[in-house]
Write a protein that holds these residues in place. Sequence first.
Motif, PDB file in Angstrom:
ATOM      1  N   SER A 113      20.359-103.076  87.744  1.00 18.42           N
ATOM      2  CA  SER A 113      19.231-103.790  87.446  1.00 18.42           C
ATOM      3  C   SER A 113      18.753-103.847  85.918  1.00 18.42           C
ATOM      4  N   PRO A 114      18.777-105.013  85.557  1.00 19.37           N
ATOM      5  CA  PRO A 114      18.145-104.902  84.034  1.00 19.37           C
ATOM      6  C   PRO A 114      16.877-104.660  84.083  1.00 19.37           C
ATOM      7  N   GLU A 115      16.190-105.011  85.089  1.00 18.04           N
ATOM      8  CA  GLU A 115      14.471-104.767  85.187  1.00 18.04           C
ATOM      9  C   GLU A 115      14.512-103.223  85.286  1.00 18.04           C
ATOM     10  N   HIS A 116      15.194-102.367  85.792  1.00 23.50           N
ATOM     11  CA  HIS A 116      14.955-101.004  85.554  1.00 23.50           C
ATOM     12  C   HIS A 116      15.090-100.655  84.101  1.00 23.50           C
ATOM     13  N   ALA A 117      16.201-101.308  83.432  1.00 22.31           N
ATOM     14  CA  ALA A 117      16.352-100.858  82.084  1.00 22.31           C
ATOM     15  C   ALA A 117      15.311-101.507  80.924  1.00 22.31           C
ATOM     16  N   ASP A 161      12.126-101.820  81.970  1.00 23.51           N
ATOM     17  CA  ASP A 161      10.897-100.931  82.290  1.00 23.51           C
ATOM     18  C   ASP A 161      11.134 -99.346  81.668  1.00 23.51           C
ATOM     19  N   ALA A 162      12.369 -98.832  81.585  1.00 20.36           N
ATOM     20  CA  ALA A 162      12.632 -97.742  81.051  1.00 20.36           C
ATOM     21  C   ALA A 162      12.423 -97.651  79.710  1.00 20.36           C
ATOM     22  N   MET A 163      13.052 -98.646  78.847  1.00 19.94           N
ATOM     23  CA  MET A 163      12.812 -98.679  77.565  1.00 19.94           C
ATOM     24  C   MET A 163      11.581 -98.989  77.108  1.00 19.94           C
ATOM     25  N   ARG A 164      10.706 -99.500  77.803  1.00 23.59           N
ATOM     26  CA  ARG A 164       9.217 -99.836  77.296  1.00 23.59           C
ATOM     27  C   ARG A 164       8.633 -98.281  77.622  1.00 23.59           C
ATOM     28  N   ARG A 165       8.956 -97.726  78.667  1.00 18.78           N
ATOM     29  CA  ARG A 165       8.200 -96.256  78.913  1.00 18.78           C
ATOM     30  C   ARG A 165       8.475 -95.341  77.462  1.00 18.78           C
ATOM     31  N   LEU A 166      10.038 -95.456  77.196  1.00 19.52           N
ATOM     32  CA  LEU A 166      10.401 -94.611  76.226  1.00 19.52           C
ATOM     33  C   LEU A 166       9.557 -94.816  74.885  1.00 19.52           C
ATOM     34  N   LEU A 167       9.504 -96.016  74.572  1.00 23.16           N
ATOM     35  CA  LEU A 167       9.111 -96.387  73.383  1.00 23.16           C
ATOM     36  C   LEU A 167       7.423 -96.129  73.306  1.00 23.16           C
ATOM     37  N   VAL A 184      17.940-103.790  78.110  1.00 18.53           N
ATOM     38  CA  VAL A 184      17.237-103.104  76.899  1.00 18.53           C
ATOM     39  C   VAL A 184      17.441-104.205  75.827  1.00 18.53           C
ATOM     40  N   LEU A 185      18.513-104.891  75.618  1.00 25.89           N
ATOM     41  CA  LEU A 185      18.402-105.791  74.348  1.00 25.89           C
ATOM     42  C   LEU A 185      17.408-106.910  74.741  1.00 25.89           C
ATOM     43  N   ASP A 186      17.012-107.424  76.007  1.00 22.64           N
ATOM     44  CA  ASP A 186      16.059-108.257  76.342  1.00 22.64           C
ATOM     45  C   ASP A 186      14.704-107.636  75.827  1.00 22.64           C
ATOM     46  N   CYS A 187      14.555-106.386  76.180  1.00 22.80           N
ATOM     47  CA  CYS A 187      13.247-105.716  76.035  1.00 22.80           C
ATOM     48  C   CYS A 187      13.022-105.626  74.577  1.00 22.80           C
ATOM     49  N   GLY A 226      10.046-107.203  69.716  1.00 23.01           N
ATOM     50  CA  GLY A 226       9.883-107.357  68.091  1.00 23.01           C
ATOM     51  C   GLY A 226      10.644-106.092  67.388  1.00 23.01           C
ATOM     52  N   VAL A 227      11.354-105.183  68.325  1.00 21.57           N
ATOM     53  CA  VAL A 227      11.754-103.829  67.687  1.00 21.57           C
ATOM     54  C   VAL A 227      12.838-104.296  66.697  1.00 21.57           C
ATOM     55  N   ASP A 228      12.494-103.683  65.551  1.00 17.52           N
ATOM     56  CA  ASP A 228      13.574-103.856  64.212  1.00 17.52           C
ATOM     57  C   ASP A 228      14.851-102.939  64.557  1.00 17.52           C
ATOM     58  N   VAL A 229      15.978-103.444  65.087  1.00 18.20           N
ATOM     59  CA  VAL A 229      17.304-102.644  65.189  1.00 18.20           C
ATOM     60  C   VAL A 229      18.018-102.780  64.182  1.00 18.20           C
ATOM     61  N   PRO A 230      18.454-101.799  63.515  1.00 14.21           N
ATOM     62  CA  PRO A 230      18.478-100.432  63.832  1.00 14.21           C
ATOM     63  C   PRO A 230      17.264 -99.698  62.920  1.00 14.21           C
ATOM     64  N   THR A 231      16.554-100.319  62.000  1.00 11.71           N
ATOM     65  CA  THR A 231      15.510 -99.625  61.365  1.00 11.71           C
ATOM     66  C   THR A 231      14.539 -98.861  62.273  1.00 11.71           C
TER      67      THR A 231
END
Length: 343
Positions: free
Chosen positions: A220-224, A226-232, A252-255, A260-265
């Motif tokens: 489930s990419p959708e779970h990932a 949503d999980a990334m949003r919750r963590l951020l 997570v990469l889609d999220c 617009g999260v700057d990876v890895p900054t």
Amino acid sequence: MVTTKDIAAHLQLSVSTVGRALADDSRISEQTKARVRQAATELGYVGNHAARMMRGAPSNVVGLVIPDIRNSFYFTIAHELSAIMAREDYQLTLAETFDDRLIERRHLRELSASRAAGVIIAPTPNPHSDSVNLLRGMPHVQLLRRQPALGSHWFGLDDRRALDDATTHLLDLGHTRIAYIGAMSDLPTGRERLDGYRQALRKKDISPRSDLIELGPPASPEHARDAMRRLLDGPKPPTAVVLGSVLHTVGVLDCLLELGVDVPTELSVVGFGDQSGLSWWGPGLTTVSLPIGDVATSCGLWFVRRLNNPPAGNDPYESVSVGWIVPRGSTAVPSAASRKRSA
């Protein structure tokens, strides 16, 4: 449909002679066998495998039972096994379970009813007792996932080490608030990967935090997302995240791209699997590369050899392969920005 009667009439031979020639009967001369085979090809004859099985001929069908073909691990496995089976005169047939034990049972019933030569299976988290009994009556081997109730033949990965290495990579860069998004712990692979993540933290005297762990369906990419949003969005966001599933990596990469999260900054990321395109994503994704093609090839060759030369006993056999970290631009030392967000 062309039948043996049609071939017999075409060659002015008896039906029994044509049948024996197609079965490679030693009572028929090689010259006659060649004539019959040539005529069969020209006329488009296709043998009735079910009828041959009723006469005692073995099936050449091998079932591949997997959770979800969308996972790059499984379509790589299907491709490698299909090539091996074709070379060895076996026919690979694909069945998806979507991690539903009842669907898994239905597929195994069909394979058993068709007298399949064998089954290669990545089992569901909790196989039905009927599935356990069905597999006892068929040659089979487990691939990637392993359930003790289904026997002791298995080809897989050192999942614990893979996530230990991935997490250690981030720890060595100086990260301490490292999140984990992975599969539920009722899956053997999910449990091993979660243990690897926790193991790496404990080796650095860091206690794993439940608020930094997000578990869900591996497909489930959708779970990932949503999980990334919750963590951020949490009060103390992580400075890094390590992923334990191919499709979770995609989510997570889609999220991160969408937000617009700057990876890895702002956030360091370690993915799972090194499918095509990850080296091009953003700064290039640091990830755990795994020898899935080699695992599938080893499993297929071992299984075919076992089908062709059944052993006298049923001794346990397992093969464990190890992955490696591919460092790219998505991981770096924690920046002032990421430390401030997690403070």
